[in-house]
Design an enzyme around this catalytic site. Structure first.
Site, PDB file in Angstrom:
ATOM      1  N   PRO A 148       0.326   3.057  -2.203  1.00  0.00           N
ATOM      2  CA  PRO A 148      -0.956   2.841  -1.542  1.00  0.00           C
ATOM      3  C   PRO A 148      -1.075   3.365  -0.109  1.00  0.00           C
ATOM      4  O   PRO A 148      -1.162   2.596   0.854  1.00  0.00           O
ATOM      5  CB  PRO A 148      -1.113   1.318  -1.585  1.00  0.00           C
ATOM      6  CG  PRO A 148       0.293   0.822  -1.533  1.00  0.00           C
ATOM      7  CD  PRO A 148       1.106   1.824  -2.303  1.00  0.00           C
ATOM      8  N   CYS A 149      -1.164   4.666   0.041  1.00  0.00           N
ATOM      9  CA  CYS A 149      -1.317   5.268   1.356  1.00  0.00           C
ATOM     10  C   CYS A 149      -2.663   4.933   1.988  1.00  0.00           C
ATOM     11  O   CYS A 149      -2.814   4.988   3.208  1.00  0.00           O
ATOM     12  CB  CYS A 149      -1.100   6.779   1.303  1.00  0.00           C
ATOM     13  SG  CYS A 149      -2.069   7.628   0.052  1.00  0.00           S
ATOM     14  N   HIS A 150      -3.638   4.524   1.169  1.00  0.00           N
ATOM     15  CA  HIS A 150      -4.945   4.146   1.700  1.00  0.00           C
ATOM     16  C   HIS A 150      -4.879   2.858   2.515  1.00  0.00           C
ATOM     17  O   HIS A 150      -5.795   2.551   3.268  1.00  0.00           O
ATOM     18  CB  HIS A 150      -5.972   4.006   0.562  1.00  0.00           C
ATOM     19  CG  HIS A 150      -5.641   2.934  -0.425  1.00  0.00           C
ATOM     20  ND1 HIS A 150      -4.724   3.114  -1.439  1.00  0.00           N
ATOM     21  CD2 HIS A 150      -6.100   1.666  -0.546  1.00  0.00           C
ATOM     22  CE1 HIS A 150      -4.632   2.012  -2.151  1.00  0.00           C
ATOM     23  NE2 HIS A 150      -5.465   1.104  -1.630  1.00  0.00           N
TER      24      HIS A 150
END
Length: 162
Positions: free
Chosen positions: A127-129
């Site tokens: 989850p880079c967001h």
């Protein structure tokens, strides 16, 4: 599904509310997940890593928290791998800063962390967001800040409705 004969990668497409998502696998683990730049027509077939990724995406986009992580095998440097492991540890619906990850890794450069986050080959599942600027503002996302905002709002709404 397509098979690239040179790399032996299997490719499928998942249709999401944010656009088509291209999935790649070597047949044993997920290697990539990215938003497509143009509409796709293929659908992911019943190859276990692609099917698992699609099941994870179905749960996620339906508003449920996925209770498993598909088998992942992103390719990257040891530093990138360490950053991506940190991303996997960020709880659903929460955010951390690049600086926070840098501190956790005993790295003096939040920019280096940002570079590794930006090279994450398995968006959403890794989850880079969920990584934001130290001032709380949304910063860079390879697929656009509008998608990043949507994903974070989607997770927050799920947490509020519990």
């Amino acid at each position: 599904m397509t098979v690239n004969r040179t790399t032996q990668e299997l490719t499928g497409v998942y249709c999401s509310p944010l656009g088509d998502i291209v999935l790649t696998s070597d047949g044993t683990a997920l290697k990539g997940l990215r938003f497509a730049e143009s509409p796709c027509v293929e659908q992911a077939q019943d190859i276990p890593p692609l099917a698992d990724a699609c099941r994870w995406l179905d749960l996620y986009f339906s508003g449920a928290r996925p209770d498993f992580t598909p088998r992942l095998a992103p390719r990257g440097t040891p530093f990138q791998q360490s950053v991506w492991r940190e991303l996997l540890a960020i709880p659903y619906g929460h955010t951390v800063s690049y600086g926070y990850i840098a501190q956790r890794l005993h790295c003096s450069s939040a920019q280096a962390v940002g570079g590794a986050v930006g090279r994450n080959p398995i968006a959403l599942i890794i989850p880079c967001h969920r990584v934001i600027g130290s001032d709380g503002h949304l910063t860079g996302y390879a697929y656009g800040l509008d998608r990043k905002q949507w994903l974070l709002s989607h997770e927050l709404l799920d947490l509020i409705s519990c």
